[in-house]
Design a protein around this motif. Structure first.
Motif, mmCIF file in Angstrom:
data_model
loop_
_atom_site.group_PDB
_atom_site.id
_atom_site.type_symbol
_atom_site.label_atom_id
_atom_site.label_comp_id
_atom_site.label_asym_id
_atom_site.label_seq_id
_atom_site.Cartn_x
_atom_site.Cartn_y
_atom_site.Cartn_z
ATOM 1 N N GLY A 508 32.204 37.427 46.095
ATOM 2 C CA GLY A 508 33.292 38.147 45.437
ATOM 3 C C GLY A 508 34.506 37.241 45.372
ATOM 4 O O GLY A 508 34.859 36.600 46.365
ATOM 5 N N GLN A 509 35.170 37.180 44.233
ATOM 6 C CA GLN A 509 36.240 36.213 43.999
ATOM 7 C C GLN A 509 37.497 36.919 43.529
ATOM 8 O O GLN A 509 37.449 37.838 42.708
ATOM 9 C CB GLN A 509 35.792 35.184 42.954
ATOM 10 N N THR A 510 38.631 36.476 44.085
ATOM 11 C CA THR A 510 39.923 36.996 43.629
ATOM 12 C C THR A 510 40.994 35.983 43.992
ATOM 13 O O THR A 510 40.713 34.949 44.609
ATOM 14 C CB THR A 510 40.235 38.358 44.276
ATOM 15 N N GLU A 511 42.237 36.274 43.642
ATOM 16 C CA GLU A 511 43.362 35.436 44.013
ATOM 17 C C GLU A 511 44.097 36.074 45.187
ATOM 18 O O GLU A 511 43.984 37.288 45.420
ATOM 19 C CB GLU A 511 44.307 35.239 42.821
ATOM 20 N N CYS A 512 44.873 35.262 45.908
ATOM 21 C CA CYS A 512 45.553 35.750 47.121
ATOM 22 C C CYS A 512 46.895 36.396 46.800
ATOM 23 O O CYS A 512 47.862 36.252 47.548
ATOM 24 C CB CYS A 512 45.747 34.597 48.102
ATOM 25 N N ILE A 513 46.947 37.119 45.721
ATOM 26 C CA ILE A 513 48.175 37.816 45.349
ATOM 27 C C ILE A 513 48.310 39.065 46.208
ATOM 28 O O ILE A 513 47.332 39.756 46.475
ATOM 29 C CB ILE A 513 48.141 38.188 43.855
ATOM 30 N N GLY A 514 49.554 39.357 46.614
ATOM 31 C CA GLY A 514 49.769 40.533 47.441
ATOM 32 C C GLY A 514 49.547 40.219 48.915
ATOM 33 O O GLY A 514 49.560 39.064 49.349
ATOM 34 N N THR A 515 49.328 41.244 49.700
ATOM 35 C CA THR A 515 49.119 41.060 51.127
ATOM 36 C C THR A 515 47.710 40.521 51.396
ATOM 37 O O THR A 515 46.813 40.678 50.565
ATOM 38 C CB THR A 515 49.292 42.390 51.876
ATOM 39 N N PRO A 516 47.507 39.875 52.559
ATOM 40 C CA PRO A 516 46.161 39.415 52.890
ATOM 41 C C PRO A 516 45.142 40.547 52.880
ATOM 42 O O PRO A 516 44.008 40.366 52.433
ATOM 43 C CB PRO A 516 46.335 38.823 54.290
ATOM 44 N N ASP A 524 36.332 41.880 48.603
ATOM 45 C CA ASP A 524 35.215 42.662 49.128
ATOM 46 C C ASP A 524 34.653 43.604 48.076
ATOM 47 O O ASP A 524 33.437 43.814 47.995
ATOM 48 C CB ASP A 524 35.688 43.453 50.354
ATOM 49 N N ARG A 525 35.535 44.170 47.248
ATOM 50 C CA ARG A 525 35.063 45.036 46.164
ATOM 51 C C ARG A 525 34.220 44.238 45.179
ATOM 52 O O ARG A 525 33.188 44.701 44.700
ATOM 53 C CB ARG A 525 36.258 45.668 45.446
ATOM 54 N N ALA A 526 34.687 43.023 44.861
ATOM 55 C CA ALA A 526 33.919 42.185 43.940
ATOM 56 C C ALA A 526 32.578 41.793 44.551
ATOM 57 O O ALA A 526 31.543 41.777 43.856
ATOM 58 C CB ALA A 526 34.728 40.928 43.594
ATOM 59 N N LEU A 527 32.588 41.518 45.863
ATOM 60 C CA LEU A 527 31.345 41.183 46.550
ATOM 61 C C LEU A 527 30.383 42.366 46.519
ATOM 62 O O LEU A 527 29.172 42.208 46.271
ATOM 63 C CB LEU A 527 31.652 40.772 48.006
ATOM 64 N N HIS A 528 30.907 43.543 46.770
ATOM 65 C CA HIS A 528 30.070 44.741 46.747
ATOM 66 C C HIS A 528 29.459 44.942 45.356
ATOM 67 O O HIS A 528 28.283 45.297 45.231
ATOM 68 C CB HIS A 528 30.916 45.952 47.137
ATOM 69 N N TRP A 529 30.246 44.670 44.348
ATOM 70 C CA TRP A 529 29.763 44.799 42.970
ATOM 71 C C TRP A 529 28.616 43.825 42.721
ATOM 72 O O TRP A 529 27.599 44.172 42.118
ATOM 73 C CB TRP A 529 30.924 44.529 42.018
ATOM 74 N N ALA A 530 28.780 42.589 43.217
ATOM 75 C CA ALA A 530 27.730 41.576 43.047
ATOM 76 C C ALA A 530 26.466 41.981 43.799
ATOM 77 O O ALA A 530 25.341 41.806 43.293
ATOM 78 C CB ALA A 530 28.224 40.215 43.531
#
Length: 817
Positions: A508-516, A524-530
């Motif tokens: 699952g891939q995203t950028e570190c925008i916002g809080t950790p 984790d949502r993207a990983l779950h989707w995969a």
């Protein structure tokens, strides 16, 4: 004869002069020692009032056997001046006169003053010993004469003894100082204090401080020894208090010990203050304090023994001889026993022994404390190690030697908002562990860690977050290159211990925008989707996932009403016999006629199937609809295959529940097929699922493995679970008409395996005549797909698919060999 007599005289023993002298002193002076073993008869002279006390030899003949150079030995006492004079038969006088602090070389080892005389004893006509301002007659305990050889032997004995004593005390002190483990216990300080004070007492009492300075002998030596003795007893008391275990101490004895410590110190200094306080009184008080201290030590030891102290026996071993000898010395001081070098020498020999014994005691106590401290230290070390491990765990994972979650979290908190965050989950790791063992699974994780480390530069953060999950932080400038390298690892073969597996993982891939936390949630949502889409892929995060979360929440809310309103329906897709073209059965596919969202497939409401509340109710609804359809269709329809998840097949109770539903509906078990995916083998309750499937299989219900061949250990699953039907995954069927022939060989192997194991083989996802023909030629039994019929809401009469000779089509569409 003369030589013999002279030789005997030269080796004569010491001569005690107490019985041969008289005392000429102040009124009452002689009465002080009337009842003492040191009693001296008064001279027939008027009492003196000038402050002098004289000891006069009334019978000079007692000296007749002494050779020239004989020595007069006197106890050290406190006085202002001392005068010793001997008159020869020819009228000559040899005399000595010293003052307090100026005894010169008149001191002798053993706490004595020594006065040598040139004339032989036979020529002595008178001997007088005078003390000015003597403390008291009670302190006149030794008045004796010795031959030169005897005095030399006595001095040598004392020198040897003091040498041994100093060696023992210094060695014990050094040993005590050497026992150091980072901190000093209180009893070590008190033992060091006791050793120093004991050394001071021994050197002062025995006059060996005179080697340093003559002024430290005579009356000054008496005062110093009183101070050293009082403080030595006080230090010994504190040593005992601190040395024994806390649980072996009595509270009252503890406080009385503190009091005796102060009292012993005060009494010792008071006894030394002869110029300020009455010496006879302070000496008596000091002796009484010593008696109290011995009684206290005995009581403390007794209590400690009763309370099962381990250390007290060592302490008792060292103190018993000392207490015994000091008791004798006390009796001598009180005039109950005569003066004896043996008692004095035994005293210091016992102090030497005590120093060694106490050193052993301290060592044992330190060992005992050390063990306790070591246990505590081990606990602390474990705690520190755990803390250090946590700190190091922020840098190192024990299995893969990568960073772990704490390090990753810290790095994530410092990451640039545009840094790319990747969460990676190894696919099918549980299946590897179950099939080949935990060791192979661990080696697989290590291999993946090494490969990730190899393809990622040093400025990227790579960590194992736990289990089969890894985390990566990639600088934005390197994103394109590194994700391409990451994708290239998919399907990479890996061989270990004679086994070859493929590396598959979901990311699952995203950028570190916002809080950790929010970044981790998105990844984790993207990983779950995969993972939901079969794994083996990288999925960037999109806003669609947020909408999916909202949709999932809405579906969970709408589901109870939908169940009550009958919005869930089954669509049926026929299974065709590829050899005859006749319909063999149907697969029931769940749909949700949502009033607002339209027709939803299980992929849209997957969350309902795994929900602990809605899932079981939904599965019961599916069974009810399927059984009603079977009942309505009669025997003309062979069976219906119903999809089950692992949640609904946990344990024997779940199996019996399905059988009860069949019995209630009047449907024979052989008309129901329970269809599961290989994912049940990865379920944490796979043993319970296997139990339920065995019960169903034994009752006559068919068990089908869906998506066969996509898992890590398909062959192992065939042995573990009671499978009747193998369903070839549509991904293999789709590749039948592609340029590569790999799919042909895979499907041929699956069909051969099914035949060998007496399993029916069904191919999913058949969309063209060419695919159907190839499958039929390869020996596949049954097929389903859009070629035959799309899923529909109603059970239609059994369909027939004409079997055509499609060799021309096959020739056109199949790849050339």
């Amino acid at each position: 004869m003369l030589i013999s007599s002279s030789d005997v005289a030269a080796h004569a023993g010491p001569i005690d002069l107490h019985s041969s002298i008289c005392l000429d002193g102040a009124p009452g002076m002689a009465q002080q020692i009337t009842h003492s073993v040191y009693r001296i008869r008064p001279c027939a002279l008027p009492p003196r009032i000038d402050g002098w006390v004289w000891l006069r030899l009334s019978d000079p003949s007692v000296l007749k056997d002494l050779p020239s150079g004989w020595t007069l030995l006197l106890d050290e006492n406190r006085f202002d001046r001392i005068t010793v004079a001997a008159t020869n038969s020819d009228g000559g006088v040899q005399s000595y006169e010293y003052s307090d602090g100026q005894v010169g070389h008149a001191w002798a080892p053993g706490g004595l003053l020594r006065f040598p005389f040139d004339s032989p004893g036979v020529g002595i006509t008178s001997l007088s010993i005078g003390f000015h301002h003597l403390d008291g007659a009670i302190f006149i305990r030794k008045v004796e004469a010795r031959t030169p050889d005897d005095e030399a032997a006595r001095s040598t004995d004392w020198l040897i003894l003091i040498g041994i004593l100093i060696g023992a005390l210094v060695s014990a002190m050094v040993y005590n100082l050497a026992i150091y483990n980072g901190r000093r216990d209180r009893f070590q300080f008190w033992y060091a204090a006791w050793t120093i004070l004991a050394l001071g007492y021994c050197l002062s009492w025995t006059n060996f401080l005179g080697i340093l300075d003559d002024r430290l002998t005579g009356p000054m030596a008496v005062r110093l020894s009183e101070c050293f003795l009082g403080t030595m007893i006080a230090a010994g008391t504190m040593l005992l208090l601190t040395l024994i275990e806390a649980e072996a101490r009595h509270k009252r004895l503890l406080w009385s010990g503190y009091a005796l410590t102060g009292l012993s110190t005060v009494a010792g200094f008071a006894a030394a203050a002869d110029r300020l306080l009455p010496p006879l009184l302070t000496d008596r008080v000091f002796n009484i304090v010593l008696i109290l201290d011995v009684v206290w030590i005995a009581a403390t030891i007794t209590v400690a023994i009763r309370r099962q102290s381990r250390i007290i026996w060592f302490f008792l071993l060292g103190w018993l001889p000392v207490i015994a000898v000091f008791t004798l010395r006390l009796a001598r001081n009180l005039g109950l026993l005569p003066q004896s070098d043996t008692i004095d020498m035994a005293t210091f020999a016992c102090i030497a022994f005590e120093s060694v014994a106490l050193s052993v005691t301290v060592a044992y106590r330190l060992r005992d404390i050390g063990r306790t401290r070591d246990a505590a230290a081990r606990t602390m070390a474990i705690m520190r190690a755990e803390a250090d491990t946590l700190r190091r765990a922020a840098m190192t994972d024990h299995l893969t030697q990568l960073g772990n979650r704490a390090a990753f979290q810290a790095a994530l908190e410092q990451a640039d908002p545009l840094t790319v965050l990747l969460l990676i989950d190894v696919d099918h790791l549980k299946s590897v562990n179950d099939s080949y063992g935990q060791e192979l699974g661990d080696n697989l994780l290590r291999h993946i860690a090494r490969r990730l480390r190899q393809i990622l530069p040093d400025d990227t953060v790579l960590a194992r977050l736990g289990g089969d999950e890894f985390g990566i932080l990639i600088p934005p400038a390197q994103e394109a290159l590194l994700v391409e390298r990451l994708d290239s690892l998919q399907g990479e073969p890996w061989s270990h211990a004679g086994r070859t597996l493929s590396l598959w993982f979901s990311a699952g891939q995203t950028e570190c925008i916002g809080t950790p936390a929010s970044a981790l949630h998105r990844a984790d949502r993207a990983l779950h989707w995969a993972k939901q889409r079969g794994g083996g892929r990288r999925q960037p995060y999109t806003l669609e996932f947020d909408r999916a979360d909202s949709l999932a929440a809405r579906l969970l809310t709408d589901a109870p009403h939908a169940l009550a309103a009958g919005e869930f329906v089954l669509y049926y897709q026929p299974l065709i016999d590829l050899k005859t073209g006749r319909q063999h059965g149907n697969e029931a596919l769940l749909r949700w006629n949502h009033p607002d969202l339209g027709l939803l497939t299980p992929g849209d409401f997957q969350i309902l199937l795994t929900d602990e509340t809605i899932g079981p109710r939904l599965q019961d609804e599916v069974i009810s609809i399927a059984l009603a359809a079977l009942s309505d269709a009669g025997e003309g329809l062979a069976y219906i295959a119903v999809n089950f998840t692992g949640v609904h097949l946990r344990g024997a109770a779940a199996g019996r529940h399905i059988l009860n539903r069949l019995q209630e509906a009047g449907v024979p078990p052989h008309r129901l097929c329970v269809e599961v995916t290989e994912g049940i083998a990865l379920d944490h309750a796979s043993d319970e699922i296997a139990e339920a499937l065995h019960i169903l299989h034994m009752a006559g219900i068919r068990i089908a493995f869906d998506d066969f061949g996509t898992g890590y250990a398909s062959l192992v699953h065939l042995l573990r679970f009671p499978v009747d039907v193998i369903k070839i995954d549509r991904s293999f069927v789709h590749q039948l008409t592609t340029p590569t022939r790999n799919a042909h060989e895979v499907i041929r192997s699956i069909i051969s395996l099914g035949k060998a194991l007496d399993k029916q083989v069904v191919a999913e996802g058949i969309e063209t005549e060419a695919q159907a023909t190839i499958l039929r030629d390869l020996g596949c039994d049954y097929g389903q797909g859009y070629l035959f019929a799309r899923p529909g809401p109603l059970l239609q009469p059994p369909i027939y698919w004409p079997v055509h000779d499609a060799s021309r089509e096959v020739a056109q569409e199949a790849p050339s060999s």
